[in-house]
Scaffold this motif. Structure first.
Motif, PDB file in Angstrom:
ATOM      1  N   ASP A 213       0.869  -1.514   0.123  1.00 23.14           N
ATOM      2  CA  ASP A 213       0.407   0.178   0.139  1.00 23.14           C
ATOM      3  C   ASP A 213       0.864   0.906  -0.422  1.00 23.14           C
ATOM      4  O   ASP A 213       2.590   1.033   0.477  1.00 23.14           O
TER       5      ASP A 213
ATOM      6  N   THR B 176      -4.578   7.178   0.911  1.00 18.20           N
ATOM      7  CA  THR B 176      -2.973   6.200   0.385  1.00 18.20           C
ATOM      8  C   THR B 176      -3.923   5.336  -0.517  1.00 18.20           C
ATOM      9  O   THR B 176      -5.691   5.571  -0.587  1.00 18.20           O
TER      10      THR B 176
ATOM     11  N   ARG C   7       5.552   4.123   1.386  1.00 17.30           N
ATOM     12  CA  ARG C   7       4.952   2.862   1.174  1.00 17.30           C
ATOM     13  C   ARG C   7       4.402   3.264   3.392  1.00 17.30           C
ATOM     14  O   ARG C   7       4.629   3.802   4.255  1.00 17.30           O
ATOM     15  N   ARG C   8       2.611   3.050   2.905  1.00 19.51           N
ATOM     16  CA  ARG C   8       1.958   3.013   3.988  1.00 19.51           C
ATOM     17  C   ARG C   8       3.021   2.572   5.185  1.00 19.51           C
ATOM     18  O   ARG C   8       2.501   4.143   5.964  1.00 19.51           O
TER      19      ARG C   8
ATOM     20  N   SER D  17      -8.822   0.329  -3.607  1.00 19.22           N
ATOM     21  CA  SER D  17      -9.315   0.626  -2.843  1.00 19.22           C
ATOM     22  C   SER D  17      -8.368   1.712  -2.891  1.00 19.22           C
ATOM     23  O   SER D  17      -7.025   2.095  -1.952  1.00 19.22           O
ATOM     24  N   THR D  18      -9.611   3.930  -1.924  1.00 18.39           N
ATOM     25  CA  THR D  18      -8.481   4.600  -1.513  1.00 18.39           C
ATOM     26  C   THR D  18      -8.735   4.994  -0.794  1.00 18.39           C
ATOM     27  O   THR D  18     -10.425   4.401  -0.318  1.00 18.39           O
TER      28      THR D  18
ATOM     29  N   THR E  45      -4.379   1.364  -2.331  1.00 19.55           N
ATOM     30  CA  THR E  45      -3.288  -0.009  -2.078  1.00 19.55           C
ATOM     31  C   THR E  45      -3.132  -0.789  -2.958  1.00 19.55           C
ATOM     32  O   THR E  45      -3.070  -0.274  -4.324  1.00 19.55           O
ATOM     33  N   THR E  46      -2.885  -2.371  -2.815  1.00 17.66           N
ATOM     34  CA  THR E  46      -1.453  -2.711  -3.614  1.00 17.66           C
ATOM     35  C   THR E  46      -2.105  -2.665  -5.350  1.00 17.66           C
ATOM     36  O   THR E  46      -1.704  -2.723  -5.943  1.00 17.66           O
TER      37      THR E  46
ATOM     38  N   SER F 232       0.919   5.934   0.007  1.00 16.66           N
ATOM     39  CA  SER F 232       0.840   7.150   0.429  1.00 16.66           C
ATOM     40  C   SER F 232       1.351   8.058   0.565  1.00 16.66           C
ATOM     41  O   SER F 232       2.186   8.099   0.009  1.00 16.66           O
TER      42      SER F 232
END
Length: 114
Positions: free
Chosen positions: A33, A50, A98-99, A57-58, A52-53, A35
């Protein structure tokens, strides 16, 4: 060596748009994920968006919802932040990361002023 390089920051007038880019190296972005964060003068660094991979999804900071769009291109090991309807309060140094892992990049300055 993990490295993140942000670019695309500039000075714009209120209502303007910018597209920030994040070039990643030393790791495969599709595994993480990712960000965008920002830090305004005299303020704490805050999480802006953010993704996702797979990009399925955001999530966004409330104050940027409907104006900012986060996206990624795993084939290029890159991430982006499209910023529209910019406001003076969006002025900050913007960072990608990276998150849940470091390191931080050097950031790119966004200034919104008339």
């Amino acid at each position: 060596q993990v490295q993140l390089v942000e670019s695309g920051g500039d000075s714009v007038q209120p209502g303007g748009s910018l597209r920030l880019s994040c070039a990643a190296s030393g790791f495969t972005t599709s595994m993480f994920d990712m960000s965008w964060y920002r830090q305004a003068p005299g303020k704490e660094r805050e999480l802006v968006a953010t993704i996702t991979t797979t990009g399925q999804s955001t999530d966004y900071l409330d104050s940027v919802k409907g104006r900012f769009t986060i996206s990624r291109d795993n084939t290029k090991n890159a991430m982006y932040l499209q910023m529209n309807s910019l406001k003076p309060e969006d002025t900050a140094v913007y960072y990608c990361k990276r998150r849940y892992y470091g390191p931080w990049g050097q950031g790119t300055q966004v200034t919104v002023s008339s």
